[in-house]
Design a protein around this motif. Sequence first.
Motif, short mmCIF file in Angstrom:
data_model
loop_
_atom_site.label_atom_id
_atom_site.label_comp_id
_atom_site.label_asym_id
_atom_site.label_seq_id
_atom_site.Cartn_x
_atom_site.Cartn_y
_atom_site.Cartn_z
N ASN A 20 3.30 -0.32 -11.06
CA ASN A 20 2.63 1.18 -11.57
C ASN A 20 1.41 1.25 -12.36
O ASN A 20 0.26 2.79 -11.74
N VAL A 21 0.35 0.70 -13.21
CA VAL A 21 -0.71 0.73 -13.34
C VAL A 21 -2.12 -0.22 -12.42
O VAL A 21 -2.99 0.41 -11.66
N SER A 22 -2.13 -1.16 -12.46
CA SER A 22 -2.33 -2.30 -11.79
C SER A 22 -3.38 -1.50 -10.39
O SER A 22 -4.38 -1.52 -10.21
N ALA A 23 -2.07 -1.88 -9.94
CA ALA A 23 -2.23 -2.04 -8.00
C ALA A 23 -2.76 -0.62 -8.06
O ALA A 23 -3.98 -0.58 -6.80
N SER A 24 -2.17 0.50 -8.77
CA SER A 24 -3.04 1.74 -8.76
C SER A 24 -4.42 2.14 -8.45
O SER A 24 -4.96 2.61 -7.48
N GLY A 25 -4.57 1.48 -9.86
CA GLY A 25 -5.83 1.29 -10.22
C GLY A 25 -6.68 0.53 -9.21
O GLY A 25 -7.95 1.47 -8.62
N ASN A 26 -5.88 -0.62 -8.58
CA ASN A 26 -7.10 -1.58 -7.66
C ASN A 26 -7.20 -0.61 -5.99
O ASN A 26 -8.41 -0.52 -5.46
N LEU A 27 -6.16 -0.14 -6.12
CA LEU A 27 -5.76 0.98 -4.66
C LEU A 27 -7.19 2.01 -4.59
O LEU A 27 -7.85 2.36 -3.55
N ALA A 28 -7.19 2.20 -5.55
CA ALA A 28 -8.24 3.62 -5.81
C ALA A 28 -10.32 2.91 -5.70
O ALA A 28 -9.64 3.94 -5.35
N ASN A 66 -11.73 6.61 -9.65
CA ASN A 66 -11.51 6.88 -7.93
C ASN A 66 -12.06 8.62 -8.24
O ASN A 66 -11.16 9.22 -7.90
N GLU A 67 -12.80 9.21 -8.71
CA GLU A 67 -13.18 10.22 -9.30
C GLU A 67 -12.68 12.04 -8.45
O GLU A 67 -12.27 13.33 -8.39
N ASP A 68 -12.23 10.78 -7.27
CA ASP A 68 -12.62 12.20 -5.62
C ASP A 68 -11.03 12.09 -5.42
O ASP A 68 -10.30 12.56 -5.39
N ALA A 69 -9.90 11.29 -6.12
CA ALA A 69 -8.76 10.83 -5.87
C ALA A 69 -7.64 12.44 -6.36
O ALA A 69 -8.18 12.61 -7.22
N ALA A 70 -6.48 12.45 -5.57
CA ALA A 70 -5.35 13.61 -5.98
C ALA A 70 -4.19 12.82 -6.36
O ALA A 70 -3.77 10.98 -6.50
N VAL A 71 -3.46 13.48 -7.47
CA VAL A 71 -2.72 12.79 -8.30
C VAL A 71 -1.28 13.98 -7.95
O VAL A 71 -1.82 15.09 -8.01
#
Length: 313
Positions: A92-100, A153-158
């Motif tokens: 939920n955290v590490s993989a998401s940051g890496n993907l971003a 990734n400041e251009d991402a969306a949540v």
Amino acid sequence: EDVDVPSRRVLITGATGLLGRAVFKEFNENNWNAVGCGYRRAQPRFEQINLLDSIAVHDIIHEFQPHVIVHCAAERRPDVVESQPDTASQLNVSASGNLAKEAAGIGAFLIYISTDYVFDGTSPPYKETDVPNPLNLYGKTKLEGEKAVLENNEDAAVLRIPVLYGDVERLEESAVTVMFDKVQFSNKSANMDHWQQRFPTNVKDVAAVCRQLAEKRMLDPSVKGTFHWSGNEQMTKYEMACAIADAFNLPSSHLRPITDCPVVGALRPRNAQLDCSKLEMLGIGQRTPFRAGIKESLWPFLVDKRWRQTVFH
């Protein structure tokens, strides 16, 4: 003959899951070149990728060069997160940051799927700007995932969403559809939570929102940051169960409403209703009425086949 492959490319993680399947289908049917990846259930339809393997993630993103990545993969069962905190945090955290980070590296628009459980449920409805205060570890890991995504990734969306239902492969795939057997087997009484206020949301609607958001972003780079989407029918599990019974002309007198706060399992917010006006102002959104959506999702699981005739003819 050359097959005409659409030029817009989207990569969907967790494409084997309830939401991921719907997202894949939505993009695929709307002239996007969609690639889905999964882990345990991936083959033969989807790419098999372990999201904790940063090299594998890097490789698929660089080979496919997606314009958009919809990150649906997560450990989303609150009680499992409590019992396996490290594994859940990695996904939920590490993989998401890496993907971003990888998405930023090729200029892809990442949509990270989050949850209404980032809120404590004491002062709904919640806007995107309201301060989160998750009650359980699941909500905490998803909130940390949001931060990891936006930091990398400041251009991402949540995109925060509530409890989901839709075309399930097994009834246990959704906290909504899992109640169907208790509804159908009316020979024994069933206790149903009548305390927590939920907003059941069809995965097809969330998938449509993801596609609309992606297409809006292709035209307007300012589309980024945090967004909320949700069904707009407020129901407890007891009320959902009664609506399911009603949709299939089944009795509901054996269902017992329990109005106390649940004492077992992970803590749940009482009412984490999401304010969806930000997306609505962008002209984005789709809502399937609960009764229609749940009937479509559940009829293949009807035990008494005679009901099918009365319900559908």
